[in-house]
Write a protein that holds these residues in place. Structure first.
Motif, PDB file in Angstrom:
ATOM      1  N   LEU A 228       0.569  -0.977  -0.130  1.00 48.39           N
ATOM      2  CA  LEU A 228       0.214   0.067  -0.629  1.00 48.39           C
ATOM      3  C   LEU A 228       0.874   1.147   0.535  1.00 48.39           C
ATOM      4  O   LEU A 228       1.136   1.885  -0.786  1.00 48.39           O
ATOM      5  N   ALA A 229       1.662   1.202   0.717  1.00 44.00           N
ATOM      6  CA  ALA A 229       2.685   2.430   0.941  1.00 44.00           C
ATOM      7  C   ALA A 229       3.604   2.499  -0.474  1.00 44.00           C
ATOM      8  O   ALA A 229       3.894   3.940  -0.601  1.00 44.00           O
ATOM      9  N   PHE A 230       3.867   1.397  -1.009  1.00 44.57           N
ATOM     10  CA  PHE A 230       3.952   1.353  -2.629  1.00 44.57           C
ATOM     11  C   PHE A 230       4.095   1.796  -3.569  1.00 44.57           C
ATOM     12  O   PHE A 230       4.042   3.064  -3.977  1.00 44.57           O
ATOM     13  N   VAL A 231       2.377   1.373  -3.697  1.00 42.71           N
ATOM     14  CA  VAL A 231       1.144   2.692  -4.707  1.00 42.71           C
ATOM     15  C   VAL A 231       0.563   3.288  -4.503  1.00 42.71           C
ATOM     16  O   VAL A 231       0.442   4.613  -4.552  1.00 42.71           O
ATOM     17  N   ARG A 232       0.456   3.858  -3.498  1.00 40.80           N
ATOM     18  CA  ARG A 232       0.652   5.560  -2.524  1.00 40.80           C
ATOM     19  C   ARG A 232       1.708   6.673  -2.221  1.00 40.80           C
ATOM     20  O   ARG A 232       1.432   7.496  -2.471  1.00 40.80           O
ATOM     21  N   THR A 233       2.788   6.309  -2.572  1.00 42.61           N
ATOM     22  CA  THR A 233       4.230   7.048  -2.634  1.00 42.61           C
ATOM     23  C   THR A 233       4.561   8.495  -4.014  1.00 42.61           C
ATOM     24  O   THR A 233       3.922   7.538  -4.997  1.00 42.61           O
ATOM     25  N   ARG A 234       4.658   9.063  -3.417  1.00 49.83           N
ATOM     26  CA  ARG A 234       4.868  10.162  -4.699  1.00 49.83           C
ATOM     27  C   ARG A 234       5.783  11.034  -4.178  1.00 49.83           C
ATOM     28  O   ARG A 234       6.631  11.648  -5.277  1.00 49.83           O
ATOM     29  N   HIS A 235       6.325  11.228  -2.794  1.00 45.32           N
ATOM     30  CA  HIS A 235       7.143  12.317  -2.874  1.00 45.32           C
ATOM     31  C   HIS A 235       8.932  11.580  -3.233  1.00 45.32           C
ATOM     32  O   HIS A 235       9.068  12.088  -3.039  1.00 45.32           O
ATOM     33  N   GLY A 236       8.521  10.023  -2.727  1.00 38.93           N
ATOM     34  CA  GLY A 236      10.134   9.919  -3.583  1.00 38.93           C
ATOM     35  C   GLY A 236      10.379   8.818  -5.080  1.00 38.93           C
ATOM     36  O   GLY A 236      11.316   7.924  -4.765  1.00 38.93           O
ATOM     37  N   VAL A 237       9.316   9.741  -5.953  1.00 37.30           N
ATOM     38  CA  VAL A 237       9.244   8.526  -6.985  1.00 37.30           C
ATOM     39  C   VAL A 237       9.158  10.040  -7.635  1.00 37.30           C
ATOM     40  O   VAL A 237       8.637  11.147  -7.978  1.00 37.30           O
ATOM     41  N   GLY A 238      10.208   9.944  -9.340  1.00 33.86           N
ATOM     42  CA  GLY A 238       9.873  11.302 -10.293  1.00 33.86           C
ATOM     43  C   GLY A 238      10.149  12.632  -9.460  1.00 33.86           C
ATOM     44  O   GLY A 238      10.905  12.868  -8.760  1.00 33.86           O
ATOM     45  N   ASP A 239       8.833  13.397 -10.141  1.00 31.86           N
ATOM     46  CA  ASP A 239       9.062  14.750 -10.081  1.00 31.86           C
ATOM     47  C   ASP A 239       8.068  14.897  -7.953  1.00 31.86           C
ATOM     48  O   ASP A 239       8.000  15.779  -7.918  1.00 31.86           O
ATOM     49  N   GLY A 240       7.402  14.379  -7.754  1.00 29.64           N
ATOM     50  CA  GLY A 240       6.979  13.973  -6.724  1.00 29.64           C
ATOM     51  C   GLY A 240       5.628  14.344  -6.954  1.00 29.64           C
ATOM     52  O   GLY A 240       4.193  14.580  -5.974  1.00 29.64           O
ATOM     53  N   SER A 241       4.805  14.291  -8.472  1.00 28.32           N
ATOM     54  CA  SER A 241       3.791  15.173  -8.799  1.00 28.32           C
ATOM     55  C   SER A 241       2.577  13.087  -8.596  1.00 28.32           C
ATOM     56  O   SER A 241       4.296  11.879  -8.968  1.00 28.32           O
ATOM     57  N   ASP A 242       1.871  13.000  -9.440  1.00 31.60           N
ATOM     58  CA  ASP A 242       0.768  11.800  -9.151  1.00 31.60           C
ATOM     59  C   ASP A 242       1.397  10.978 -10.179  1.00 31.60           C
ATOM     60  O   ASP A 242       0.961  10.278 -10.684  1.00 31.60           O
ATOM     61  N   LEU A 243       1.816  11.469 -11.649  1.00 29.11           N
ATOM     62  CA  LEU A 243       2.341  10.979 -12.301  1.00 29.11           C
ATOM     63  C   LEU A 243       3.350   9.732 -12.167  1.00 29.11           C
ATOM     64  O   LEU A 243       3.394   9.121 -12.864  1.00 29.11           O
ATOM     65  N   GLY A 244       4.340  10.400 -11.630  1.00 28.58           N
ATOM     66  CA  GLY A 244       5.338   9.911 -11.594  1.00 28.58           C
ATOM     67  C   GLY A 244       4.766   8.088 -10.110  1.00 28.58           C
ATOM     68  O   GLY A 244       5.041   6.951 -10.938  1.00 28.58           O
ATOM     69  N   ARG A 245       3.690   8.736  -9.429  1.00 29.11           N
ATOM     70  CA  ARG A 245       2.762   7.491  -8.451  1.00 29.11           C
ATOM     71  C   ARG A 245       2.296   6.369  -9.886  1.00 29.11           C
ATOM     72  O   ARG A 245       1.951   5.611  -9.000  1.00 29.11           O
ATOM     73  N   ILE A 246       1.509   6.915 -10.788  1.00 27.86           N
ATOM     74  CA  ILE A 246       0.765   5.932 -11.374  1.00 27.86           C
ATOM     75  C   ILE A 246       1.756   5.190 -12.195  1.00 27.86           C
ATOM     76  O   ILE A 246       1.719   4.327 -12.348  1.00 27.86           O
ATOM     77  N   GLY A 247       3.084   5.664 -12.564  1.00 27.39           N
ATOM     78  CA  GLY A 247       4.037   4.553 -12.641  1.00 27.39           C
ATOM     79  C   GLY A 247       4.491   3.348 -11.968  1.00 27.39           C
ATOM     80  O   GLY A 247       4.545   2.142 -12.357  1.00 27.39           O
ATOM     81  N   LEU A 248       4.109   3.936 -10.470  1.00 27.68           N
ATOM     82  CA  LEU A 248       4.491   2.751  -9.611  1.00 27.68           C
ATOM     83  C   LEU A 248       3.205   2.032  -9.471  1.00 27.68           C
ATOM     84  O   LEU A 248       3.185   0.557  -9.375  1.00 27.68           O
ATOM     85  N   GLN A 249       2.093   2.410  -9.410  1.00 31.58           N
ATOM     86  CA  GLN A 249       1.000   1.654  -9.736  1.00 31.58           C
ATOM     87  C   GLN A 249       0.694   0.683 -10.480  1.00 31.58           C
ATOM     88  O   GLN A 249      -0.049  -0.589 -10.210  1.00 31.58           O
ATOM     89  N   GLN A 250       1.085   0.988 -11.474  1.00 28.86           N
ATOM     90  CA  GLN A 250       1.155   0.063 -13.151  1.00 28.86           C
ATOM     91  C   GLN A 250       1.847  -1.052 -12.731  1.00 28.86           C
ATOM     92  O   GLN A 250       1.763  -2.194 -13.090  1.00 28.86           O
ATOM     93  N   GLN A 251       3.441  -0.594 -12.159  1.00 30.07           N
ATOM     94  CA  GLN A 251       4.392  -1.681 -12.091  1.00 30.07           C
ATOM     95  C   GLN A 251       3.686  -2.103 -11.265  1.00 30.07           C
ATOM     96  O   GLN A 251       3.806  -3.964 -11.083  1.00 30.07           O
ATOM     97  N   PHE A 252       3.087  -2.138 -10.175  1.00 31.60           N
ATOM     98  CA  PHE A 252       3.193  -2.717  -8.807  1.00 31.60           C
ATOM     99  C   PHE A 252       1.690  -4.150  -9.133  1.00 31.60           C
ATOM    100  O   PHE A 252       1.805  -5.204  -8.645  1.00 31.60           O
TER     101      PHE A 252
END
Length: 359
Positions: A228-252
């Motif tokens: 859950l932390a993995f798909v919710r994180t945005r501050h430690g990925v890319g530019d910190g936006s939701d767009l980077g988090r979408i990438g982690l969600q898709q990967q997971f």
């Protein structure tokens, strides 16, 4: 506890690099749900198990009643369109989970298009920070929300519920939605624990104090809370936006579906029931597929879909000039994308590219 999605029909991407691997997540989630129902209905688990799982699903949402008559036309050969929403209602069970707060948002939203013939599928992710025009729609308190421009997409769910999300998606896309599937994050964590965890490959270190996620480069086996932390994180990925988090969600989700596929569900009715019970507790659908039987029938109708040919896209967006932390749909790319989906046509290559990517 409750659960998120599914039964898979696919294996994780072997491509290197998070940006490449992100193009493959959420459409399999819808198919996973329905295939899980197929397994349980045909697996001989018994009427009492069926009845219990069926009661988990509830009555569902009557789309025609909720959305009224002002809807896009359904074309004769336009296939099937699903709206899949991951609700981030971080209260109750969810408040105790990684990154929880008291908000109730549509954290993950995608339109899944299954063309006529059911041999291929396309999913379009809508970033939660997208500024959209909200049409007049019902509010959660029974009143009416007036039409308004430049409304952030993830504010639709807490103010107007599923009906307002559906109404807005139809308004912005011109695509008539045939089915609605919603899952919550508490259920998501329960599903991961029910299958024994999910393994992900991390290409860059991720450290997020808000969710407590701290992952080094390499392979990691995540439990429900960590997932859950993995798909919710945005501050430690890319530019910190939701767009980077979408990438982690898709990967997971690719990794999750690969794990579910490994489970011997047909050979282990007990495990199948455990996963299905967790899944159906967190699942809300439209009334047309709100029983285990109807969900299974829908799943059977999609068994010809080949996961290897599924295409996952993000709505083409760019950073807003007035509010740089928000994004807006890029025209004419966005309109071309929705037109192709509405008409069951070929999606132009230009409509598959988003100027803003969150990298």
């Amino acid at each position: 506890m409750s659960t998120d999605t599914a039964i898979p029909t696919d294996r994780p991407s072997r491509r290197r690099g998070r940006k490449v691997r992100t193009r493959g997540q959420r459409v399999r989630r819808a198919i996973g749900w329905t295939l899980l129902a197929v397994v349980l209905v045909t697996g001989g688990t018994g009427w009492w198990l069926y009845d219990r799982l069926n009661s988990n699903l509830g009555n569902g949402i009557d789309l025609d009643k909720a959305l009224g008559d002002d809807r896009p036309e359904k074309l004769p050969t336009s296939g099937q369109n699903l709206l899949i929403l991951g609700s981030d209602t971080r209260s109750g069970e969810n408040a105790d989970l990684a990154g929880g707060d008291s908000s109730g948002l549509a954290d993950t939203t995608m339109v899944v298009h299954i063309p006529e013939g059911r041999s291929k599928a396309v999913s379009v992710s809508i970033p939660r920070d997208t500024l959209v025009t909200r049409p007049e729609c019902p509010a959660k308190d029974g009143s009416t929300l007036p039409a308004k421009e430049r409304v952030m997409f993830n504010s639709l769910y807490p103010t107007g519920g599923p009906a307002c999300v559906l109404k807005t998606v139809e308004h912005m896309s011109g695509v008539r939605i045939d089915h609605y599937i919603e899952v919550d994050f508490a259920g998501f964590a329960s599903l991961v624990d029910a299958i024994g965890g999910v393994t992900v490959e991390v290409d860059q270190p991720i450290k997020d104090s808000k969710t407590g996620l701290d992952l080094s480069v390499g392979s990691h086996r995540l439990n429900g809370r960590e997932s859950l932390a993995f798909v919710r994180t945005r501050h430690g990925v890319g530019d910190g936006s939701d767009l980077g988090r979408i990438g982690l969600q898709q990967q997971f989700m690719l990794a999750l579906l690969a794990e579910v596929r490994k489970q011997d569900l047909l050979g282990s009715p007990t495990k199948a029931y455990k996963i299905a019970n967790a899944a159906t507790k967190s699942l809300t659908t439209d009334s047309a597929i709100s029983s285990l039987t109807s969900l299974a029938e829908f799943g059977r109708s999609m068994q010809g879909v080949n996961p290897d040919t599924m295409e996952t896209l993000m709505l083409p967006v760019e950073y807003d000039k007035l509010e740089p932390a928000r994004v807006v749909a890029v025209e004419p790319r966005a309109s071309a994308l929705w037109k192709a989906i509405k008409e069951d046509g070929e999606i132009p290559e230009s409509a598959k590219k988003s100027p803003a990517s969150g990298g």
